[in-house]
Design an enzyme around this catalytic site. Structure first.
Site, PDB file in Angstrom:
ATOM      1  N   GLU A 300      19.869  17.137 -22.646  1.00 51.50           N
ATOM      2  CA  GLU A 300      20.868  18.197 -22.780  1.00 51.50           C
ATOM      3  C   GLU A 300      20.303  19.566 -22.405  1.00 51.50           C
ATOM      4  OE1 GLU A 300      24.347  17.835 -24.048  1.00 51.50           O
ATOM      5  OE2 GLU A 300      24.123  19.558 -22.748  1.00 51.50           O
ATOM      6  N   ASP A 304      21.371  21.819 -19.138  1.00 53.43           N
ATOM      7  CA  ASP A 304      22.053  23.105 -19.322  1.00 53.43           C
ATOM      8  C   ASP A 304      21.244  24.235 -18.696  1.00 53.43           C
ATOM      9  OD1 ASP A 304      23.747  21.592 -20.868  1.00 53.43           O
ATOM     10  OD2 ASP A 304      23.022  22.352 -22.788  1.00 53.43           O
ATOM     11  N   SER A 514      29.049  18.112 -20.802  1.00 54.91           N
ATOM     12  CA  SER A 514      27.796  18.828 -20.979  1.00 54.91           C
ATOM     13  C   SER A 514      27.342  19.522 -19.714  1.00 54.91           C
ATOM     14  CB  SER A 514      26.696  17.827 -21.311  1.00 54.91           C
ATOM     15  OG  SER A 514      26.536  17.741 -22.672  1.00 54.91           O
ATOM     16  N   ASP A 557      43.314  22.714  -8.200  1.00 54.65           N
ATOM     17  CA  ASP A 557      44.120  21.817  -9.020  1.00 54.65           C
ATOM     18  C   ASP A 557      43.651  20.380  -8.805  1.00 54.65           C
ATOM     19  OD1 ASP A 557      46.074  20.855 -10.620  1.00 54.65           O
ATOM     20  OD2 ASP A 557      47.759  21.448  -9.325  1.00 54.65           O
ATOM     21  N   ILE A 558      43.326  19.688  -9.885  1.00 55.92           N
ATOM     22  CA  ILE A 558      42.934  18.279  -9.779  1.00 55.92           C
ATOM     23  C   ILE A 558      44.159  17.440 -10.100  1.00 55.92           C
ATOM     24  CG2 ILE A 558      41.289  16.506 -10.524  1.00 55.92           C
ATOM     25  CD1 ILE A 558      39.925  19.014  -9.386  1.00 55.92           C
ATOM     26  N   GLY A 576      49.342  21.117 -11.292  1.00 53.57           N
ATOM     27  CA  GLY A 576      49.439  22.102 -12.375  1.00 53.57           C
ATOM     28  C   GLY A 576      48.505  21.727 -13.509  1.00 53.57           C
ATOM     29  N   ASP A 578      47.002  19.968 -16.707  1.00 53.82           N
ATOM     30  CA  ASP A 578      47.145  18.646 -17.316  1.00 53.82           C
ATOM     31  C   ASP A 578      46.066  18.452 -18.375  1.00 53.82           C
ATOM     32  OD1 ASP A 578      44.718  17.383 -15.994  1.00 53.82           O
ATOM     33  OD2 ASP A 578      45.868  17.916 -14.208  1.00 53.82           O
TER      34      ASP A 578
END
Ligand SMILES: *[C@@H]1O[C@H](CO)[C@@H](O)[C@H](O)[C@H]1NC(C)=O
Ligand SMILES: *[C@@H]1O[C@H](CO)[C@@H](O)[C@H](O)[C@H]1NC(C)=O
Ligand SMILES: *[C@@H]1O[C@H](CO)[C@@H](O)[C@H](O)[C@H]1NC(C)=O
Ligand SMILES: *[C@@H]1O[C@H](CO)[C@@H](O)[C@H](O)[C@H]1NC(C)=O
Ligand SMILES: *[C@@H]1O[C@H](CO)[C@@H](O)[C@H](O)[C@H]1NC(C)=O
Ligand SMILES: *[C@@H]1O[C@H](CO)[C@@H](O)[C@H](O)[C@H]1NC(C)=O
Length: 599
Positions: A300, A304, A514, A557-558, A576, A578
């Site tokens: 992690e 990061d 993450s 937009d996915i 849009g 979701d």
């Protein structure tokens, strides 16, 4: 079976004879026990527990209006953030609250006034009481619960606790009561999860893939994500200029840690000019880097920090690492918040011992202080750790949520990962696709956390986006499957699959929201840099802006993919907003242009 009702006979008959019963109302209740816990016996009545009563802060009912005033793009005060002192003054609990609770404890609880103390911040009233006293005061029964897996015991009360009606409005929450010892989990996934019960647990050893050759080649972005892939995906090329004014922070909870030499391995392959760069360690409550040979313990933090440093892309911009908690006691979100905000700090008691690290930590090797307002928060704070909503009580969550709101009033942006277990988060380049083709929601191994809260109602800023989704693309589930009236999430998304990360000298693939959170946070930090360079304020709380008309087109937009779990296909990504990918992934040049138009 548990006994319900206010008192067991033996206790109640003696105690109640002496005073008039007061009308009490349920103050907090729990619908079900967190997974794995079973009651094993009634708690001993003579056991002493540190009762902590959190007082309601003043003015919280105005918090949202205050926030909108400085964060809504149509507000004339956009960007006019408050100082920390203004925030502390506006929300300090009133003397009336202190008096009401104290007099309840003394008169109805028959707890001597000299046993009662008020915490330094004025927000908590504390008293050591016996279980017997607590049960009488709160109209509840305490049980010892045991965890099925590790046999660990925990003291909590059953189903609900009560306080008199006239006191209830002064009280936020009381501990120890309903809250359970569910530790926060980090969201990075370095190994495939093979069954639903593993979700949210971090105890599995890592078998993450080691990559033997490094691709800097954009052709490989469908298999391995690198800094170069993210720069192409989000059209993100930016050289910071306001380096002395801008700040970004990354939160890690001990024992999660990293090996500093991995930064150089990462930079050598992906960002040569940054070799030698390190984050600035800000230790909160004894946070230290714990050496480990287990890649899981480094995944992690390495992910990061390598990506935030790499995406910011210059040695000269400081990246703060908030390393929270000593290695013995650990820590939770409230410990971080205590470290950032003196006015919230529960120094002297008040953190929930079942949820938060309790400092000073008296255990051998424990940190001997309780850090309280020791660092001014960075403008952007990225956190890839999370809880399940069902594991916490609403009052505990609401108190913490208000604190994020208060810090946002001062211009801080919190970026949190949404979870990796589907309806219950992350985007990728579909295998076999090119980095220049549209992204899809991750559907294969780690579906994005997304859906609707059972605790927080839908806020006004997302009303239009969410109702449009629900009307145009009805999910087709029965109303008891998801709570359409709840706060919907996520708000935004970013790639989260197969990031190449250096861990103890080897490159591994790490996945999860993450990865999405630090990526989004780094891109947003560039927006802050550009605004600060022009003498404007940082973006602060971004939600009212990004959901507004003014930000149409700021996100990619996915529209493909879903977040399956719970035996369903989850929700579908659609045009849009979701509940899988939110408004979409960042389009940096467009986002930047929109934010530069605002005052
Ligand atoms: C409760 O007891 C602990 C341990 O004896 C002590 O450190 C603490 O100060 C006490 N708290 C109050 C409010 O008296
Ligand atoms: C990373 O770059 C170094 C220096 O160019 C190189 O020796 C090493 O092989 C690369 N790492 C991997 C895993 O390919
Ligand atoms: C991610 O990595 C895994 C393991 O190397 C590979 O099977 C998969 O195709 C990669 N890409 C995606 C989009 O899952
Ligand atoms: C649905 O969410 C609302 C908050 O918007 C909450 O008050 C309500 O209790 C939730 N319903 C269920 C069944 O959890
Ligand atoms: C850090 O990684 C290097 C190799 O990259 C290794 O030699 C060293 O032992 C590691 N240190 C720790 C504390 O894990
Ligand atoms: C869309 O998602 C489906 C799985 O839901 C996948 O099979 C397909 O390749 C994706 N298409 C695109 C264009 O990303």
């Amino acid at each position: 079976m548990l006994l319900t009702g206010f008192f067991t006979l033996g206790v109640a008959s003696l105690a109640l004879a002496a005073r008039t019963p007061v009308r009490r109302v349920v103050h907090e209740s729990r619908r079900s026990l967190p997974t794995g816990w079973t009651p094993v016996r009634r708690a001993e009545l003579d056991l002493v527990v540190p009762l902590s009563i959190g007082l309601v802060q003043s003015n919280l009912e105005n918090l949202e209006a205050y926030l909108l005033d400085v964060s809504h793009p149509d507000s004339p005060n956009y960007g006019q953030h408050w100082t920390p002192a203004q925030v502390a003054d506006a929300f300090r609990p009133s003397q009336a609250s202190v008096d009401a609770v104290r007099s309840w404890l003394v008169k109805e609880g028959q707890i001597d006034a000299d046993r009662i103390t008020v915490s330094k911040s004025g927000s908590w009233i504390l008293a050591n009481v016996t279980v017997r006293e607590a049960e009488e005061l709160l109209g509840t029964e305490y049980y010892v619960y045991q965890h099925g897996q590790d046999g660990k015991e925990h003291l909590a009360c059953h189903q609900a606790y009560h306080v008199p009606k006239h006191v209830s409005k002064h009280v936020d929450l009381i501990t120890p009561t309903l809250h359970f010892d569910t530790k926060i989990t980090r969201h990075a996934i370095t190994a495939p999860l093979d069954s639903a019960k593993d979700i949210g647990k971090v105890s599995r050893p890592v078998t993450g893939n080691v990559i033997h050759s490094i691709f800097n080649d954009l052709e490989q972005c469908d298999e391995v994500i690198t800094l170069a892939c993210l720069r192409v995906l989000y059209d993100f090329a930016y050289v910071p200029v306001a380096i002395n004014k801008n700040t970004i922070g990354v939160v890690e909870y001990t024992p999660q840690s990293h090996n500093a030499s991995d930064f150089d391995a990462f930079f050598a392959n992906f960002s040569r000019t940054q070799v030698g760069e390190r984050p600035k360690l800000v230790s909160i409550d004894g946070g230290v880097l714990v050496p480990s040979t287990d890649p899981n313990a480094y995944a992690e933090s390495s992910l990061d920090l390598q990506y935030v440093l790499g995406l910011i892309g210059t040695k000269r911009q400081e990246v703060q690492l908030y390393q929270v908690g000593d290695p013995v006691e650990g820590a939770s979100f409230n410990n971080l918040l205590d470290g950032l905000d003196q006015s919230y700090c529960t120094s002297g008691g008040g953190d929930d011992p079942t949820q938060d690290g309790i400092y000073p930590d008296p255990q051998p090797g424990g940190y001997g202080k309780d850090d309280c307002g020791i660092v001014r928060p960075a403008y952007i704070i990225s956190t890839s750790y999370g809880y399940q909503e069902a594991d916490l009580t609403p009052a505990y969550m609401q108190r913490q949520c208000a604190e994020y709101g208060k810090l946002s009033l001062t211009g801080v942006t919190f970026v949190y990962s949404s979870g990796d277990a589907g309806v219950g988060g992350r985007q990728d380049v579909v295998p076999g696709h090119k980095v220049t083709q549209p992204e899809s929601a991750v559907f294969q191994r780690f579906p994005s956390g997304g859906g609707f809260s059972n605790v927080f109602p839908r806020p006004a800023f997302q009303e239009k986006a969410v109702s449009t989704y629900l009307t145009k693309y009805p999910p087709g589930y029965a109303p008891n499957i998801y709570n359409a009236s709840g706060r919907a999430f996520p708000d935004v998304s970013a790639n989260g699959l197969n990031y190449s990360v250096a861990i103890n000298g080897q490159f591994r693939l790490v996945s999860g929201t993450s990865a999405s959170a630090p990526t989004f946070a780094s891109i947003l930090s560039a927006v802050n840099d550009a605004r600060l360079a022009l003498g404007k304020k940082p973006v602060g709380w971004i939600n009212p802006a990004i959901y507004s008309e003014a930000f149409n087109g700021a996100f990619n937009d996915i529209t493909n993919g879903s977040n399956p779990n719970c035996g369903t296909q989850g929700f579908l990504a659609k045009p849009g907003w979701d509940p899988v990918t939110g408004l979409g992934t960042p389009n940096f040049p467009k986002m930047l242009a929109k934010w530069l138009l605002l005052p």
